[in-house]
Scaffold this active site. Structure first.
Site, mmCIF file in Angstrom:
data_model
loop_
_atom_site.group_PDB
_atom_site.id
_atom_site.type_symbol
_atom_site.label_atom_id
_atom_site.label_comp_id
_atom_site.label_asym_id
_atom_site.label_seq_id
_atom_site.Cartn_x
_atom_site.Cartn_y
_atom_site.Cartn_z
ATOM 1 N N HIS A 61 0.816 -1.209 0.000
ATOM 2 C CA HIS A 61 0.000 0.000 0.000
ATOM 3 C C HIS A 61 0.856 1.269 0.000
ATOM 4 C CE1 HIS A 61 -2.974 -2.674 2.416
ATOM 5 N NE2 HIS A 61 -3.162 -2.832 1.121
ATOM 6 N N LYS A 70 5.981 6.136 7.513
ATOM 7 C CA LYS A 70 5.436 5.284 8.572
ATOM 8 C C LYS A 70 6.549 4.788 9.481
ATOM 9 C CE LYS A 70 1.719 3.600 5.612
ATOM 10 N NZ LYS A 70 1.205 2.466 4.854
ATOM 11 N N TYR A 130 1.123 1.415 13.308
ATOM 12 C CA TYR A 130 1.640 2.318 12.288
ATOM 13 C C TYR A 130 1.540 3.747 12.834
ATOM 14 C CZ TYR A 130 -0.846 -1.136 9.193
ATOM 15 O OH TYR A 130 -1.380 -2.245 8.588
ATOM 16 N N ASP A 166 -6.690 -5.758 -2.340
ATOM 17 C CA ASP A 166 -5.294 -6.113 -2.599
ATOM 18 C C ASP A 166 -5.151 -7.097 -3.761
ATOM 19 O OD1 ASP A 166 -4.449 -4.396 -0.630
ATOM 20 O OD2 ASP A 166 -3.973 -5.961 0.830
#
Length: 186
Positions: A61, A70, A130, A166
């Protein structure tokens, strides 16, 4: 705390200092002044937590626009975590780093803006954190197929459990430049 470079110089592995005794342990998971010394920005604006079961693969992603850096780590379980350089024009474009993150090793990985990110759960379950440098933007959400043959990522699973979204992602070579982050030489 220690900070290690990876084969991709912008990706950092952080090994927090852990104070452990018979009662349990204590560790800092974020300290802006310390992390800035390693080139990790102090402007995280959103924290996310996911729970996943063994064999689940989330990714790869990214957001464009509104690219997110991140800082990720595992609270429970173990994952194989991957970052792919998708900065068009980067000398490392299409290269990836994979690291095992677990509640046992307590490592963190910093993935800056311009990288796609994904992970695969290797334990029965995994709690995954995250910290993000930009807010989630549904209209900016993008992805690359997890098994892109050009990337040749060595995932620890042959038939992962994927979300419907996905399953639809394209190979990196089939993604238009306007959907990628443009590399800016520092």
């Amino acid at each position: 705390m220690r900070c290690y470079d990876t084969v991709l110089p912008d990706i950092k592995i952080i090994e927090p200092k852990v104070f452990e005794d018979s009662r349990g342990f204590f560790m800092e998971t974020w300290n802006a002044s310390r992390y800035v010394e390693w080139g990790i920005p102090a402007n995280f604006v959103q924290d996310n937590l996911s729970l996943s079961s063994k064999g689940i693969l989330r990714g790869l992603h990214y957001q464009q626009p509104n690219s997110q850096g991140k800082l990720v780590y595992v609270l429970q379980g173990e994952v194989f975590d991957v970052a792919v350089d998708i900065r068009y024009g980067s000398p490392n474009f299409g290269q990836w780093v994979g690291v095992t993150l677990s509640a046992k090793n307590r490592w963190q990985i910093y993935i800056p803006e311009g990288f796609a990110h994904g992970f695969c759960v290797m334990s029965e379950t995994a709690l995954f954190v995250y910290k993000c440098t930009d807010f989630y933007s549904p209209s900016s959400e993008r992805g690359i197929c997890w098994n892109d043959p050009d990337l040749n990522i060595h995932w620890p699973v042959v038939e992962p459990i994927l979300s419907e979204k996905d399953k639809q992602h394209l190979q990196l070579r089939n993604i238009g430049i306007d959907s990628l982050v443009i590399y800016e030489d520092k």
